[in-house]
Design a protein around this motif. Structure first.
Motif, PDB file in Angstrom:
ATOM      1  N   SER A  88       0.817  -1.220   0.000  1.00  0.00           N
ATOM      2  CA  SER A  88       0.000   0.000   0.000  1.00  0.00           C
ATOM      3  C   SER A  88       0.851   1.271   0.000  1.00  0.00           C
ATOM      4  CB  SER A  88      -0.909   0.011   1.235  1.00  0.00           C
ATOM      5  OG  SER A  88      -0.125   0.111   2.410  1.00  0.00           O
ATOM      6  N   GLY A  89       2.173   1.128   0.186  1.00  0.00           N
ATOM      7  CA  GLY A  89       3.060   2.289   0.262  1.00  0.00           C
ATOM      8  C   GLY A  89       3.487   2.629   1.680  1.00  0.00           C
ATOM      9  N   LEU A  90       2.883   1.978   2.664  1.00  0.00           N
ATOM     10  CA  LEU A  90       3.269   2.195   4.061  1.00  0.00           C
ATOM     11  C   LEU A  90       4.552   1.444   4.385  1.00  0.00           C
ATOM     12  CD1 LEU A  90      -0.037   1.987   6.132  1.00  0.00           C
ATOM     13  CD2 LEU A  90       1.576   3.888   6.082  1.00  0.00           C
ATOM     14  N   GLN A  91       5.396   2.073   5.217  1.00  0.00           N
ATOM     15  CA  GLN A  91       6.622   1.443   5.701  1.00  0.00           C
ATOM     16  C   GLN A  91       6.722   1.692   7.201  1.00  0.00           C
ATOM     17  OE1 GLN A  91      10.204   2.530   3.658  1.00  0.00           O
ATOM     18  NE2 GLN A  91       9.260   2.466   1.661  1.00  0.00           N
ATOM     19  N   PHE A  92       7.022   0.643   7.960  1.00  0.00           N
ATOM     20  CA  PHE A  92       7.208   0.727   9.402  1.00  0.00           C
ATOM     21  C   PHE A  92       8.644   0.317   9.709  1.00  0.00           C
ATOM     22  CE2 PHE A  92       2.774  -0.258   8.607  1.00  0.00           C
ATOM     23  CZ  PHE A  92       2.112   0.700   9.369  1.00  0.00           C
ATOM     24  N   SER A  93       9.374   1.182  10.413  1.00  0.00           N
ATOM     25  CA  SER A  93      10.785   0.904  10.684  1.00  0.00           C
ATOM     26  C   SER A  93      11.100   1.005  12.167  1.00  0.00           C
ATOM     27  CB  SER A  93      11.690   1.892   9.949  1.00  0.00           C
ATOM     28  OG  SER A  93      11.530   1.799   8.570  1.00  0.00           O
ATOM     29  N   LEU A  94      12.009   0.142  12.609  1.00  0.00           N
ATOM     30  CA  LEU A  94      12.651   0.238  13.907  1.00  0.00           C
ATOM     31  C   LEU A  94      14.132   0.421  13.622  1.00  0.00           C
ATOM     32  CD1 LEU A  94      10.931  -2.718  15.798  1.00  0.00           C
ATOM     33  CD2 LEU A  94      10.437  -0.277  16.032  1.00  0.00           C
ATOM     34  N   TRP A  95      14.785   1.365  14.301  1.00  0.00           N
ATOM     35  CA  TRP A  95      16.182   1.633  13.997  1.00  0.00           C
ATOM     36  C   TRP A  95      16.960   1.952  15.274  1.00  0.00           C
ATOM     37  CZ3 TRP A  95      17.046   6.455  15.813  1.00  0.00           C
ATOM     38  CH2 TRP A  95      15.990   7.361  15.813  1.00  0.00           C
ATOM     39  N   GLY A  96      18.272   1.803  15.172  1.00  0.00           N
ATOM     40  CA  GLY A  96      19.182   2.145  16.260  1.00  0.00           C
ATOM     41  C   GLY A  96      20.426   2.787  15.678  1.00  0.00           C
ATOM     42  N   ARG A  97      20.907   3.817  16.339  1.00  0.00           N
ATOM     43  CA  ARG A  97      22.129   4.511  15.902  1.00  0.00           C
ATOM     44  C   ARG A  97      23.148   4.462  17.026  1.00  0.00           C
ATOM     45  NH1 ARG A  97      18.180   8.750  13.852  1.00  0.00           N
ATOM     46  NH2 ARG A  97      17.762   8.033  11.750  1.00  0.00           N
ATOM     47  N   ASN A  98      24.413   4.434  16.660  1.00  0.00           N
ATOM     48  CA  ASN A  98      25.514   4.315  17.619  1.00  0.00           C
ATOM     49  C   ASN A  98      25.258   3.142  18.561  1.00  0.00           C
ATOM     50  OD1 ASN A  98      27.832   4.726  19.113  1.00  0.00           O
ATOM     51  ND2 ASN A  98      27.077   6.546  20.162  1.00  0.00           N
ATOM     52  N   LEU A  99      25.007   1.981  17.988  1.00  0.00           N
ATOM     53  CA  LEU A  99      24.645   0.801  18.774  1.00  0.00           C
ATOM     54  C   LEU A  99      25.754   0.334  19.707  1.00  0.00           C
ATOM     55  CD1 LEU A  99      22.665  -1.158  16.059  1.00  0.00           C
ATOM     56  CD2 LEU A  99      21.765   0.084  18.029  1.00  0.00           C
ATOM     57  N   THR A 100      26.999   0.681  19.427  1.00  0.00           N
ATOM     58  CA  THR A 100      28.109   0.312  20.313  1.00  0.00           C
ATOM     59  C   THR A 100      28.244   1.300  21.476  1.00  0.00           C
ATOM     60  OG1 THR A 100      29.688   1.555  18.968  1.00  0.00           O
ATOM     61  CG2 THR A 100      29.396  -0.784  18.446  1.00  0.00           C
ATOM     62  N   ASP A 101      27.436   2.342  21.479  1.00  0.00           N
ATOM     63  CA  ASP A 101      27.458   3.396  22.491  1.00  0.00           C
ATOM     64  C   ASP A 101      28.846   4.007  22.639  1.00  0.00           C
ATOM     65  OD1 ASP A 101      26.093   5.091  24.209  1.00  0.00           O
ATOM     66  OD2 ASP A 101      26.455   3.842  25.967  1.00  0.00           O
ATOM     67  N   ALA A 102      29.511   4.215  21.505  1.00  0.00           N
ATOM     68  CA  ALA A 102      30.838   4.841  21.496  1.00  0.00           C
ATOM     69  C   ALA A 102      30.732   6.262  22.041  1.00  0.00           C
ATOM     70  CB  ALA A 102      31.393   4.849  20.078  1.00  0.00           C
ATOM     71  N   LYS A 103      31.751   6.677  22.784  1.00  0.00           N
ATOM     72  CA  LYS A 103      31.760   8.021  23.358  1.00  0.00           C
ATOM     73  C   LYS A 103      33.060   8.710  22.963  1.00  0.00           C
ATOM     74  CE  LYS A 103      28.965   6.856  27.431  1.00  0.00           C
ATOM     75  NZ  LYS A 103      28.188   5.882  26.792  1.00  0.00           N
ATOM     76  N   TYR A 104      32.942   9.897  22.397  1.00  0.00           N
ATOM     77  CA  TYR A 104      34.109  10.681  22.019  1.00  0.00           C
ATOM     78  C   TYR A 104      33.691  12.145  21.871  1.00  0.00           C
ATOM     79  CZ  TYR A 104      32.047  10.009  17.391  1.00  0.00           C
ATOM     80  OH  TYR A 104      31.174   9.962  16.327  1.00  0.00           O
ATOM     81  N   LEU A 105      34.676  13.023  21.878  1.00  0.00           N
ATOM     82  CA  LEU A 105      34.430  14.446  21.637  1.00  0.00           C
ATOM     83  C   LEU A 105      34.707  14.735  20.171  1.00  0.00           C
ATOM     84  CD1 LEU A 105      36.139  16.009  24.786  1.00  0.00           C
ATOM     85  CD2 LEU A 105      33.691  15.730  24.363  1.00  0.00           C
ATOM     86  N   SER A 106      33.794  15.435  19.535  1.00  0.00           N
ATOM     87  CA  SER A 106      33.997  15.754  18.122  1.00  0.00           C
ATOM     88  C   SER A 106      34.938  16.931  17.953  1.00  0.00           C
ATOM     89  CB  SER A 106      32.667  16.026  17.424  1.00  0.00           C
ATOM     90  OG  SER A 106      31.993  17.083  18.072  1.00  0.00           O
ATOM     91  N   VAL A 107      34.947  17.846  18.926  1.00  0.00           N
ATOM     92  CA  VAL A 107      35.817  19.015  18.865  1.00  0.00           C
ATOM     93  C   VAL A 107      36.033  19.524  20.291  1.00  0.00           C
ATOM     94  CG1 VAL A 107      33.928  20.674  18.563  1.00  0.00           C
ATOM     95  CG2 VAL A 107      36.174  21.223  17.672  1.00  0.00           C
ATOM     96  N   ILE A 108      37.188  20.149  20.547  1.00  0.00           N
ATOM     97  CA  ILE A 108      37.433  20.822  21.821  1.00  0.00           C
ATOM     98  C   ILE A 108      37.906  22.237  21.540  1.00  0.00           C
ATOM     99  CG2 ILE A 108      37.902  18.744  23.170  1.00  0.00           C
ATOM    100  CD1 ILE A 108      40.890  19.353  22.909  1.00  0.00           C
ATOM    101  N   PHE A 109      37.680  23.138  22.508  1.00  0.00           N
ATOM    102  CA  PHE A 109      38.010  24.547  22.314  1.00  0.00           C
ATOM    103  C   PHE A 109      38.110  25.222  23.684  1.00  0.00           C
ATOM    104  CE2 PHE A 109      33.538  23.653  21.919  1.00  0.00           C
ATOM    105  CZ  PHE A 109      32.947  24.533  22.817  1.00  0.00           C
ATOM    106  N   PRO A 110      38.772  26.388  23.766  1.00  0.00           N
ATOM    107  CA  PRO A 110      38.865  27.098  25.043  1.00  0.00           C
ATOM    108  C   PRO A 110      37.482  27.528  25.527  1.00  0.00           C
ATOM    109  CG  PRO A 110      40.349  28.064  23.416  1.00  0.00           C
ATOM    110  CD  PRO A 110      39.487  27.085  22.693  1.00  0.00           C
ATOM    111  N   SER A 111      37.222  27.331  26.815  1.00  0.00           N
ATOM    112  CA  SER A 111      35.940  27.754  27.388  1.00  0.00           C
ATOM    113  C   SER A 111      35.868  29.271  27.427  1.00  0.00           C
ATOM    114  CB  SER A 111      35.785  27.207  28.808  1.00  0.00           C
ATOM    115  OG  SER A 111      35.781  25.804  28.791  1.00  0.00           O
TER     116      SER A 111
END
Length: 136
Positions: A88-111
């Protein structure tokens, strides 16, 4: 797959002095993205779609400040989804992102207004969700 040997050709006026010939901070030498999709056709025009993708970036220094060179980032990100597509054109999705639960900083800078302090932006945490789409 990407191999990138990024270096400043000439950068004598950086805020840290002459960084000519040094690697550009935050730019990984190796990056890899892999993705896979499997579609299982079911009866009556229905389909079950499985999707997974993985992204890796090699360990890299994330700021050119010599005092902060110990702060590094390595990216290992796994995401996946399962979708039921109806005729019929309907789509049902279940999804997960960052499934490993990785933790990191994308950028750092002076406060701001806190001399001697640093701030950073963390990556997106493990996230789950569901979505409904209609294709017409």
């Amino acid at each position: 797959f990407v191999y990138l040997d990024s270096k400043y050709d000439s950068y004598v006026g950086s805020q840290f002095g002459d960084v000519s010939g040094q690697e550009v901070p935050g730019t990984p030498k190796l990056s890899t993205t892999l993705g896979a999709t499997y579609t299982a056709d079911l009866s009556d025009g229905k389909a079950l779609i499985l999707n997974a993708d993985y992204h890796n970036e090699s360990k890299v220094v994330i700021n050119e400040n010599p005092a902060w060179r110990m702060y590094k980032r390595e990216v290992n990100d796994l995401s996946a989804a399962i979708t039921l597509r109806l005729d019929s054109g309907l789509q049902f999705s279940l999804w997960g992102r960052n499934l490993t639960d990785a933790k990191y900083l994308s950028v750092i800078f002076p406060s701001v207004v806190q001399s001697g302090s640093i701030s950073g932006y963390p990556n997106t945490p493990r996230t789950y969700g569901a979505s409904v789409k209609y294709k017409f």
